[in-house]
Write a protein that holds these residues in place. Sequence first.
Motif, short mmCIF file in Angstrom:
data_model
loop_
_atom_site.label_atom_id
_atom_site.label_comp_id
_atom_site.label_asym_id
_atom_site.label_seq_id
_atom_site.Cartn_x
_atom_site.Cartn_y
_atom_site.Cartn_z
N ALA A 138 8.75 26.79 -33.65
CA ALA A 138 8.51 27.53 -32.57
C ALA A 138 9.35 26.85 -31.29
N GLU A 139 9.79 27.91 -30.47
CA GLU A 139 10.05 27.19 -29.23
C GLU A 139 9.00 27.05 -28.20
N PHE A 140 7.98 27.89 -28.33
CA PHE A 140 6.86 27.86 -27.45
C PHE A 140 5.55 28.09 -28.02
N VAL A 141 4.58 27.61 -27.88
CA VAL A 141 3.30 27.65 -28.41
C VAL A 141 2.51 28.34 -27.42
N THR A 142 1.94 29.45 -27.77
CA THR A 142 1.12 30.25 -26.82
C THR A 142 -0.48 29.85 -27.17
N THR A 143 -1.49 30.48 -26.63
CA THR A 143 -2.79 30.24 -26.69
C THR A 143 -3.30 30.97 -28.07
N ASP A 144 -4.34 30.84 -28.38
CA ASP A 144 -5.03 31.40 -29.50
C ASP A 144 -5.00 33.07 -29.60
N ILE A 145 -5.21 33.67 -30.54
CA ILE A 145 -5.32 35.17 -30.55
C ILE A 145 -6.19 35.57 -29.61
N MET A 146 -7.41 35.20 -29.60
CA MET A 146 -8.46 35.62 -28.98
C MET A 146 -8.54 34.88 -27.54
N GLU A 147 -7.73 34.08 -27.28
CA GLU A 147 -7.56 33.82 -25.86
C GLU A 147 -6.15 34.18 -25.33
N ASP A 148 -6.12 35.48 -25.59
CA ASP A 148 -4.99 36.15 -24.74
C ASP A 148 -3.51 35.85 -25.39
N GLY A 149 -3.49 35.38 -26.30
CA GLY A 149 -2.06 34.62 -26.87
C GLY A 149 -0.82 35.32 -26.72
N ILE A 150 -0.97 36.78 -26.97
CA ILE A 150 0.14 37.66 -26.97
C ILE A 150 0.41 37.66 -25.35
N GLN A 151 -0.45 38.10 -24.68
CA GLN A 151 -0.27 38.33 -23.22
C GLN A 151 0.37 36.92 -22.61
N VAL A 152 -0.26 35.81 -22.92
CA VAL A 152 0.23 34.65 -22.37
C VAL A 152 1.70 34.35 -22.73
N GLY A 153 2.13 34.72 -24.03
CA GLY A 153 3.33 34.49 -24.50
C GLY A 153 4.30 35.36 -23.92
N LEU A 154 4.06 36.59 -23.47
CA LEU A 154 4.95 37.68 -23.12
C LEU A 154 5.17 37.56 -21.67
N LYS A 155 3.99 36.98 -20.91
CA LYS A 155 4.12 36.46 -19.41
C LYS A 155 5.04 35.20 -19.36
N HIS A 156 4.95 34.23 -20.48
CA HIS A 156 5.77 32.93 -20.27
C HIS A 156 7.11 33.42 -20.22
N TYR A 157 7.53 34.71 -20.78
CA TYR A 157 9.08 34.74 -20.81
C TYR A 157 9.50 35.69 -20.07
N GLY A 158 8.55 36.32 -19.05
CA GLY A 158 8.67 37.18 -18.12
C GLY A 158 8.97 38.51 -18.59
N LEU A 159 8.45 38.86 -19.81
CA LEU A 159 8.61 40.08 -20.42
C LEU A 159 7.84 41.40 -20.10
N ILE A 160 6.69 40.78 -19.50
CA ILE A 160 5.72 41.59 -18.51
C ILE A 160 5.29 41.00 -17.29
#
Length: 259
Positions: A237-259
Amino acid sequence: MKKAVFFDIDGTLWNDKMQIPKSTKAAIRALREAGNYAFLCSGRSKSNIRTKELLEIGFDGVVAACGTHIEFQGEKVFEKLLSKEQITHALAVIKKYHMLAVLEGPQYLYVDEGDFCEAPYVIYLRKELGEDVLPIEGNTDFEINKLSIDLKGANLELALEELQEEFDVIVHSDWLIEILPKGYSKATGIERICKLLDIKQTDTYAFGDSPNDLEMLAYVAHGIAMGNASKETKQVAEFVTTDIMEDGIQVGLKHYGLI
């Protein structure tokens, strides 16, 4: 330009108890509201992607069964099924080494339930798919994209010798493998969707956690591993986000400015 984000299901959108964080649901909806595409991209066959809570999030399409079944806006746009000869060969190897199988297709799953002795996964399948779970024994008319195999202590190297010439095999662990038609993966499914919708490779993102996500994460411009992902998945991976239950999807999308 629209961005396209591809989401694995198991270990990525939900945990082993099929729990989806509220933050994940909200983040994917925000992603689409911002004018981007959101796709499911799973090793699961289409027949096994039915859970209401998951589908109600809202996705533009699905790449199922490791790239062998693709839908966009509810319409099938691609299908690759195993031939009768391939299925006969795979079942012969499974029988020879006393392994257990789940045959996975767009409409049905095939499994000899007695082989699994009330395993939780088979109980789930029976509940979720009902009459769309059919037996392998006595059946000759299969329509499947891939197989999942419980090795049951079989010699993996010997089994692979007999399978790898005709199939691509994904090894998840010392007891679980997936068997696919050669040349197919989540990455090839993503490539087909991008060609169909004229999405640039530079505008692609994917979230995953396991061995069948490796090619997907390597193919997209921005591969994102969940915090709970396997070591090899994180390395790709290019980026490792947090765990599923630690808002991993939200954190990843925010990291790339997608949301």
